[in-house]
Design a protein around this motif. Structure first.
Motif, mmCIF file in Angstrom:
data_model
loop_
_atom_site.group_PDB
_atom_site.id
_atom_site.type_symbol
_atom_site.label_atom_id
_atom_site.label_comp_id
_atom_site.label_asym_id
_atom_site.label_seq_id
_atom_site.Cartn_x
_atom_site.Cartn_y
_atom_site.Cartn_z
ATOM 1 N N MET A 1 65.232 89.133 1.527
ATOM 2 C CA MET A 1 65.096 89.865 0.300
ATOM 3 C C MET A 1 66.368 90.647 0.055
ATOM 4 O O MET A 1 66.416 91.810 0.369
ATOM 5 C CB MET A 1 63.890 90.787 0.423
ATOM 6 N N PRO A 2 67.395 90.023 -0.435
ATOM 7 C CA PRO A 2 68.598 90.782 -0.742
ATOM 8 C C PRO A 2 68.450 91.610 -2.021
ATOM 9 O O PRO A 2 67.800 91.196 -2.970
ATOM 10 C CB PRO A 2 69.667 89.709 -0.927
ATOM 11 N N LEU A 3 69.061 92.770 -1.987
ATOM 12 C CA LEU A 3 69.237 93.595 -3.168
ATOM 13 C C LEU A 3 70.726 93.574 -3.459
ATOM 14 O O LEU A 3 71.531 93.938 -2.597
ATOM 15 C CB LEU A 3 68.755 95.021 -2.906
ATOM 16 N N VAL A 4 71.099 93.123 -4.645
ATOM 17 C CA VAL A 4 72.506 92.971 -4.996
ATOM 18 C C VAL A 4 72.880 94.017 -6.032
ATOM 19 O O VAL A 4 72.213 94.144 -7.065
ATOM 20 C CB VAL A 4 72.788 91.560 -5.555
ATOM 21 N N GLN A 5 73.948 94.745 -5.742
ATOM 22 C CA GLN A 5 74.472 95.747 -6.667
ATOM 23 C C GLN A 5 75.938 95.424 -6.912
ATOM 24 O O GLN A 5 76.734 95.371 -5.963
ATOM 25 C CB GLN A 5 74.307 97.140 -6.073
ATOM 26 N N TRP A 116 61.770 97.866 3.374
ATOM 27 C CA TRP A 116 61.560 97.379 2.012
ATOM 28 C C TRP A 116 60.140 97.662 1.546
ATOM 29 O O TRP A 116 59.198 97.521 2.301
ATOM 30 C CB TRP A 116 61.755 95.865 1.944
ATOM 31 N N SER A 117 60.018 98.024 0.286
ATOM 32 C CA SER A 117 58.722 98.053 -0.393
ATOM 33 C C SER A 117 58.924 97.356 -1.729
ATOM 34 O O SER A 117 59.758 97.760 -2.536
ATOM 35 C CB SER A 117 58.231 99.476 -0.625
ATOM 36 N N PHE A 118 58.177 96.290 -1.967
ATOM 37 C CA PHE A 118 58.305 95.517 -3.200
ATOM 38 C C PHE A 118 57.390 96.020 -4.303
ATOM 39 O O PHE A 118 57.318 95.442 -5.370
ATOM 40 C CB PHE A 118 58.021 94.030 -2.923
ATOM 41 N N GLY A 119 56.677 97.086 -4.036
ATOM 42 C CA GLY A 119 55.774 97.688 -5.010
ATOM 43 C C GLY A 119 54.518 98.183 -4.340
ATOM 44 O O GLY A 119 54.230 97.861 -3.175
ATOM 45 N N ASN A 120 53.786 99.003 -5.047
ATOM 46 C CA ASN A 120 52.505 99.551 -4.600
ATOM 47 C C ASN A 120 52.626 100.449 -3.381
ATOM 48 O O ASN A 120 51.631 100.730 -2.717
ATOM 49 C CB ASN A 120 51.486 98.438 -4.312
ATOM 50 N N ALA A 123 54.995 98.641 2.624
ATOM 51 C CA ALA A 123 56.118 97.999 3.318
ATOM 52 C C ALA A 123 55.659 96.582 3.672
ATOM 53 O O ALA A 123 55.203 96.316 4.780
ATOM 54 C CB ALA A 123 56.514 98.790 4.553
ATOM 55 N N GLN A 124 55.779 95.671 2.708
ATOM 56 C CA GLN A 124 55.196 94.330 2.840
ATOM 57 C C GLN A 124 55.670 93.585 4.078
ATOM 58 O O GLN A 124 54.862 92.936 4.741
ATOM 59 C CB GLN A 124 55.482 93.502 1.582
ATOM 60 N N TYR A 125 56.944 93.653 4.410
ATOM 61 C CA TYR A 125 57.415 92.959 5.595
ATOM 62 C C TYR A 125 56.822 93.546 6.868
ATOM 63 O O TYR A 125 56.536 92.826 7.816
ATOM 64 C CB TYR A 125 58.941 92.994 5.687
ATOM 65 N N ALA A 126 56.636 94.859 6.911
ATOM 66 C CA ALA A 126 56.053 95.506 8.084
ATOM 67 C C ALA A 126 54.598 95.114 8.240
ATOM 68 O O ALA A 126 54.121 94.891 9.345
ATOM 69 C CB ALA A 126 56.185 97.020 7.977
ATOM 70 N N VAL A 127 53.888 94.995 7.125
ATOM 71 C CA VAL A 127 52.485 94.590 7.160
ATOM 72 C C VAL A 127 52.367 93.169 7.691
ATOM 73 O O VAL A 127 51.482 92.855 8.471
ATOM 74 C CB VAL A 127 51.840 94.720 5.757
ATOM 75 N N GLN A 128 53.291 92.286 7.287
ATOM 76 C CA GLN A 128 53.279 90.895 7.741
ATOM 77 C C GLN A 128 53.493 90.815 9.246
ATOM 78 O O GLN A 128 52.943 89.948 9.902
ATOM 79 C CB GLN A 128 54.372 90.074 7.049
#
Length: 130
Positions: A1-5, A116-120, A123-128
């Protein structure tokens, strides 16, 4: 999940911005195992007073058209993937929108998956993993 700036000097048209997005995203898909639709990208334009890039650091001759690309990603890629990503970004941005290879500055920031948190507020990756 890259974040690009992406940061650059003010004054480029929307088509230029879109070409930057497309080139970086394509390079990540081709070299960095980024899944389709994993696209989180921003561009920030700066006036001369808020954008300073060394014209000669590390023996690279940069122009006023320099583009700074910061990619924040999980620390799961090896050196070969990183090198391939950097080279592919330069190739694609040189082809469109015509950025000189010397003007592409890339900074990869690696983080742990639980950062990372993709919303809500999850921490979706941590939950996985847990």
């Amino acid at each position: 999940m890259p974040l690009v700036q992406v940061s650059l000097r003010r004054g480029k048209p929307a088509e230029y911005h879109q070409a930057l997005f497309e080139g970086v995203y394509r390079a990540m898909r081709e070299t960095f195992d980024v899944p389709e639709d994993d696209r989180f990208m921003t561009i920030t334009e700066h006036d001369d007073s808020t954008f300073s890039v060394s014209p000669t650091y590390y023996g690279v001759e940069r122009s006023d058209e320099a583009v700074i690309i910061r990619i924040t990603a999980n620390n799961t890629r090896d050196l070969a993937q990183k090198q391939a990503l950097y080279l592919r970004i330069v190739e694609l941005l040189q082809a469109n929108p015509g950025v000189r290879p010397e003007d592409v500055f890339i900074n990869l920031v690696e983080v742990l998956p639980e950062n990372w948190s993709f919303g809500n507020g999850i921490a979706q990756y941590a939950v996985q993993q847990g």
